[in-house]
Design an enzyme around this catalytic site. Structure first.
Site, mmCIF file in Angstrom:
data_model
loop_
_atom_site.group_PDB
_atom_site.id
_atom_site.type_symbol
_atom_site.label_atom_id
_atom_site.label_comp_id
_atom_site.label_asym_id
_atom_site.label_seq_id
_atom_site.Cartn_x
_atom_site.Cartn_y
_atom_site.Cartn_z
ATOM 1 N N ARG A 75 70.491 -4.383 -10.955
ATOM 2 C CA ARG A 75 71.316 -3.937 -12.075
ATOM 3 C C ARG A 75 70.933 -2.511 -12.446
ATOM 4 N NH1 ARG A 75 69.805 -5.893 -16.229
ATOM 5 N NH2 ARG A 75 68.220 -7.344 -15.484
ATOM 6 N N TYR A 103 76.492 -4.888 -5.987
ATOM 7 C CA TYR A 103 75.322 -5.739 -6.174
ATOM 8 C C TYR A 103 75.401 -6.690 -7.366
ATOM 9 C CZ TYR A 103 70.856 -7.725 -6.357
ATOM 10 O OH TYR A 103 69.867 -8.674 -6.366
ATOM 11 N N LYS A 144 76.430 -11.595 -15.965
ATOM 12 C CA LYS A 144 75.865 -10.882 -17.099
ATOM 13 C C LYS A 144 76.944 -10.184 -17.922
ATOM 14 C CE LYS A 144 71.891 -12.422 -16.445
ATOM 15 N NZ LYS A 144 70.889 -12.115 -15.508
ATOM 16 N N HIS A 153 70.409 -15.565 -22.687
ATOM 17 C CA HIS A 153 69.817 -15.442 -21.341
ATOM 18 C C HIS A 153 68.751 -16.528 -21.203
ATOM 19 C CE1 HIS A 153 67.812 -12.478 -18.246
ATOM 20 N NE2 HIS A 153 68.541 -13.386 -17.651
ATOM 21 N N SER A 159 64.470 -10.978 -17.076
ATOM 22 C CA SER A 159 64.793 -11.062 -15.655
ATOM 23 C C SER A 159 63.519 -11.118 -14.819
ATOM 24 C CB SER A 159 65.616 -9.846 -15.240
ATOM 25 O OG SER A 159 66.789 -9.803 -16.013
ATOM 26 N N CYS A 215 61.198 -13.351 -14.708
ATOM 27 C CA CYS A 215 60.009 -13.805 -15.430
ATOM 28 C C CYS A 215 59.897 -15.324 -15.458
ATOM 29 C CB CYS A 215 60.000 -13.243 -16.843
ATOM 30 S SG CYS A 215 59.687 -11.473 -16.880
ATOM 31 N N ASP A 237 69.850 -19.591 -15.932
ATOM 32 C CA ASP A 237 69.963 -18.181 -16.333
ATOM 33 C C ASP A 237 70.710 -17.964 -17.652
ATOM 34 O OD1 ASP A 237 69.237 -15.473 -15.446
ATOM 35 O OD2 ASP A 237 71.386 -15.112 -15.303
ATOM 36 N N ARG A 264 67.879 -11.771 -3.175
ATOM 37 C CA ARG A 264 68.316 -12.977 -3.898
ATOM 38 C C ARG A 264 69.109 -13.913 -3.011
ATOM 39 N NH1 ARG A 264 68.059 -12.950 -9.923
ATOM 40 N NH2 ARG A 264 66.829 -11.112 -10.399
HETATM 41 P P1 GTP Z 1 66.337 -13.719 -13.081
HETATM 42 O O1 GTP Z 1 67.135 -14.466 -12.082
HETATM 43 O O2 GTP Z 1 66.158 -12.279 -12.745
HETATM 44 O O3 GTP Z 1 66.856 -13.862 -14.466
HETATM 45 O O4 GTP Z 1 64.815 -14.275 -12.973
HETATM 46 P P2 GTP Z 1 64.109 -15.629 -13.459
HETATM 47 O O5 GTP Z 1 63.710 -15.495 -14.890
HETATM 48 O O6 GTP Z 1 64.921 -16.806 -13.087
HETATM 49 O O7 GTP Z 1 62.741 -15.611 -12.623
HETATM 50 P P3 GTP Z 1 62.242 -16.531 -11.405
HETATM 51 O O8 GTP Z 1 62.068 -17.964 -11.800
HETATM 52 O O9 GTP Z 1 63.104 -16.263 -10.241
HETATM 53 O O10 GTP Z 1 60.800 -15.930 -11.152
HETATM 54 C C1 GTP Z 1 60.595 -14.566 -10.887
HETATM 55 C C2 GTP Z 1 59.206 -14.324 -10.354
HETATM 56 O O11 GTP Z 1 58.224 -14.840 -11.238
HETATM 57 C C3 GTP Z 1 58.966 -14.975 -9.000
HETATM 58 O O12 GTP Z 1 58.250 -14.072 -8.194
HETATM 59 C C4 GTP Z 1 58.094 -16.165 -9.321
HETATM 60 O O13 GTP Z 1 57.264 -16.506 -8.258
HETATM 61 C C5 GTP Z 1 57.316 -15.703 -10.549
HETATM 62 N N1 GTP Z 1 56.961 -16.833 -11.435
HETATM 63 C C6 GTP Z 1 57.823 -17.767 -11.929
HETATM 64 N N2 GTP Z 1 57.166 -18.688 -12.670
HETATM 65 C C7 GTP Z 1 55.851 -18.318 -12.664
HETATM 66 C C8 GTP Z 1 54.683 -18.855 -13.273
HETATM 67 O O14 GTP Z 1 54.690 -19.861 -13.970
HETATM 68 N N3 GTP Z 1 53.521 -18.169 -13.041
HETATM 69 C C9 GTP Z 1 53.476 -17.038 -12.283
HETATM 70 N N4 GTP Z 1 52.291 -16.456 -12.125
HETATM 71 N N5 GTP Z 1 54.566 -16.515 -11.684
HETATM 72 C C10 GTP Z 1 55.746 -17.128 -11.882
HETATM 73 C C1 SPV Z 2 68.837 -10.840 -14.008
HETATM 74 O O1 SPV Z 2 68.543 -9.694 -13.674
HETATM 75 O O2 SPV Z 2 68.530 -11.327 -15.119
HETATM 76 C C2 SPV Z 2 69.548 -11.707 -13.049
HETATM 77 C C3 SPV Z 2 70.087 -11.087 -11.848
HETATM 78 O O3 SPV Z 2 69.730 -12.890 -13.291
HETATM 79 S S1 SPV Z 2 71.591 -10.267 -12.149
HETATM 80 O O4 SPV Z 2 72.676 -11.219 -11.940
HETATM 81 O O5 SPV Z 2 71.682 -9.175 -11.173
HETATM 82 O O6 SPV Z 2 71.616 -9.797 -13.499
HETATM 83 MN MN MN Z 3 68.778 -13.430 -15.321
#
Ligand code: GTP
Ligand code: SPV
Ligand code: MN
Length: 591
Positions: free
Chosen positions: A69, A197, A206, A226, A248, A250, A277, A376
């Site tokens: 983004r 993208y 979003k 979110h 994002s 996290c 999400d 992704r």
């Molecule tokens: P968006 O799709 O961008 O909104 O991301 P998201 O919030 O769904 O994050 P996602 O669950 O994909 O995790 C993102 C990163 O954080 C990955 O590299 C995971 O491995 C890491 N991660 C997720 N949960 C944990 C956790 O409990 N501990 C740690 N250390 N890392 C984590």
């Molecule tokens: C985020 O960045 O929080 C995502 C990926 O879930 S995107 O759809 O590109 O915003």
């Molecule tokens: Mn997201």
């Protein structure tokens, strides 16, 4: 097609502006998607993967300059600049239409324009909303097919109504300098140009489900957040739902699909995914908050996803999925990314499309990585082994707790509970987190990211806070609000808390608090657990480590309070007085 005059007018105007060679309506018929997949494979836009190992799966590589983004080029265009607020980029709507109109003018010459009717939320549910996205990208058509409910059934549900979000997208030249992601909340419209993208172009996500929907929610009395939504089933078979907002990359997808630790599994705990999400949240007739996931697919972060960290996410990608910017393993025509359980492939192509030499791959050196850190997958929710049977429930699921969280190496404890609704809104509004690869720009910089919505509120953030305060008055049966931090590090920069599936141990405490089944201790920022009440059976960490993870350092928090005060200052008088009062309370408790 349709006889809806507003839809026909919208398509006609887009046609006159973009001047495509022809127009194709996405009806929902499988034959069309199949034809588009074939076409995309012919032009190189997509690569068909091994259909025995990954049936229905494709690989896509975005342009090198177009991998996340672009917050700096994302605008909220409302008549009054103040209504966009100090956090959003603002452009005058007339100026934006003129400026982007020039870029859109003739941008689809020689190309096909696709018209995608889609529904956010189950088709026909009274909580759902309809959008029409016009695009010249097959990748967008196929991704929207995974991420939303699309096709003629949506036009039928729309009928003669003019109530739909008008989304116009063109890849144009993929020119970074002319890339704009522009929202017109007052016109129910989104214009996105020069990107191909994810969050920039899958306009249902979003752009609509957060930026436009947050504005609609403020006016109509509901909330677009979110947040993931997950159900925790206890050994008695009761399922309690929580929603959690993390910025994002996290951990939302991971928490939404977590696998209970062995000892919890043995006791009979189960976890059910409703969303990973986005949550649309309303007050139900019973005075509780009810949430739906408006999406129909997962757009998940690939790196780090493996059979150990998140098997449910990995299994969700095993069919009918699209991978973007991962490694292409040429030996068996599959995909790979950093953090996969299997060894790096030796005969492969990296996300840039270059021959990739895995023998030079060094885990410690990110420049040798093969997949982009924000690579992704787009996977249908139906593939998810732990998908909740309430996923399609028209009224959604009732929320027992709301959880905020971010990536903080030091300040925030593993978990704390806010004192009440307004204090919880304060906690959400003052959240901070380290930036990630999900957006372009520096990674690892701490910034305020209120409710994980900093890049996604379609109006003035101060009014958004006020909306949260107002909602609190309507919810007679309020969920408790918590804050978590899985990312505290030790002196070597290593995460202390094991995270992932073990986060259930923290959710167990949270749910016990919601049912008044466990005590807590008051600290200046709220309530924290007694270390003994976080179950560490089967973990290698000790109760002392948990105590460390829960520590709230007064001096650090005094600094934090200063940071919050500075952040709040930019909102001036528009900041709700309730939040100002909460900040004063925090300051006095710290002294
Ligand atoms: P968006 O799709 O961008 O909104 O991301 P998201 O919030 O769904 O994050 P996602 O669950 O994909 O995790 C993102 C990163 O954080 C990955 O590299 C995971 O491995 C890491 N991660 C997720 N949960 C944990 C956790 O409990 N501990 C740690 N250390 N890392 C984590
Ligand atoms: C985020 O960045 O929080 C995502 C990926 O879930 S995107 O759809 O590109 O915003
Ligand atoms: Mn997201």
């Amino acid at each position: 097609m349709t006889t809806n005059k507003a839809v026909l007018k919208f398509v006609e105007e887009a046609k006159n502006l973009c001047k495509p060679e022809n127009v194709v309506w996405v009806t929902g018929e499988e034959a069309l998607y199949e034809q588009l997949r074939e076409e995309a494979c012919k032009t190189g836009e997509m690569i068909k993967l091994n259909q025995e190992l990954l049936p229905g799966c494709y690989l896509h590589r975005s342009a090198l300059n177009d991998v996340a983004r672009v917050e700096g080029r994302t605008f909220i265009c409302c008549k009054n600049k103040d209504d966009a607020g100090p956090i959003n980029n603002w452009m005058d709507p007339q100026e934006a239409y003129a400026k982007l109109g020039e870029i859109f003018d003739g941008c689809m010459k020689g190309r096909t324009m696709y018209v995608i009717p889609y529904s956010m939320g189950a088709v026909g549910s009274k909580f759902s909303k309809i959008g029409i996205e016009i695009t010249d990208s097959i990748y967008v058509v196929l991704s929207m097919h995974i991420m939303t409910r699309d096709g003629d059934k949506v036009l039928e549900a729309l009928g003669d109504s003019e109530d739909f979000v008008r989304g116009l997208h063109s890849k144009a030249e993929l020119d970074e300098e002319k890339r704009y992601i522009v929202h017109f909340p007052e016109d129910n419209a989104i214009w996105s140009v020069n990107s191909g993208y994810g969050g920039n172009v899958l306009l249902g996500k979003k752009c609509f489900a957060l930026r436009i929907a947050s504005y609609l929610g403020k006016n109509e009395g509901w909330m677009a957040e979110h947040m993931l939504i997950v159900g925790i089933q206890n050994p008695q078979g009761e399922i309690k739902y929580v929603a959690a907002a993390f910025p994002s990359a996290c951990g939302k997808t991971n928490l939404a699909m977590l696998i209970p630790p062995e000892i919890y599994k043995k006791k009979g705990y189960k976890v059910w995914t409703v969303g990973d999400d986005i949550a649309w949240i309303r007050v139900g007739e019973d005075g509780r908050l009810w949430a739906i996931n408006p999406e129909n697919g997962f757009f998940g972060v690939a790196p780090g996803t493996n059979m150990h960290s998140n098997p449910n996410a990995l299994l969700s990608t095993k069919k009918n999925s699209i991978f973007t910017n991962v490694v292409h393993d040429l030996d068996n025509n599959t995909v790979w990314w950093e953090g996969m359980d299997t060894p790096a492939p030796t005969n492969a192509v990296n996300w840039r499309g270059e021959k990739w030499d895995a023998s030079k791959y060094d885990k410690q050196d990110k420049s040798t990585y093969g997949a982009h850190p924000n690579s992704r997958f787009t996977a249908p929710t139906v593939n998810c082994p732990c998908l909740s049977d309430q996923f399609e429930a028209p009224n959604g699921v009732p929320l027992s707790a709301i959880i905020f969280g971010g990536r903080r190496a030091k300040t925030a404890p593993l978990v704390y509970e806010s004192r009440d609704w307004n204090n919880g809104v304060f906690v959400g509004s003052s959240m901070a987190s380290e930036t990630t690869a999900a957006a372009t720009g520096a990674v690892g910089v701490v910034r305020r990211d209120p409710m994980a919505m900093r890049p996604f509120v379609g109006y003035n953030m101060a009014d958004y806070f006020a909306h949260w305060i107002e909602m609190g008055k309507k919810i007679t049966n309020k969920p408790k609000i918590f804050n978590v931090n899985w990312f505290r590090t030790d002196e070597n920069g290593k995460f202390i808390w094991p995270g992932f599936g073990d986060n259930l141990r923290v959710l167990e405490w949270i749910l016990a608090r919601c049912e008044n089944k466990v005590d807590a201790r008051e600290v200046p920022i709220g309530y924290i657990p007694y270390a003994k009440d976080i179950n560490i059976e089967g973990l290698s960490i000790t109760e002392d480590t948990v105590e460390d993870l829960l520590s709230v350092d007064k001096e650090t928090w005094k600094e934090e309070a200063k940071g919050i005060e500075e952040f709040y200052a930019q909102f001036g008088d528009r900041l709700p007085k309730e939040l100002r009062a909460e900040l004063e309370t925090l300051k006095s408790k710290l002294n």
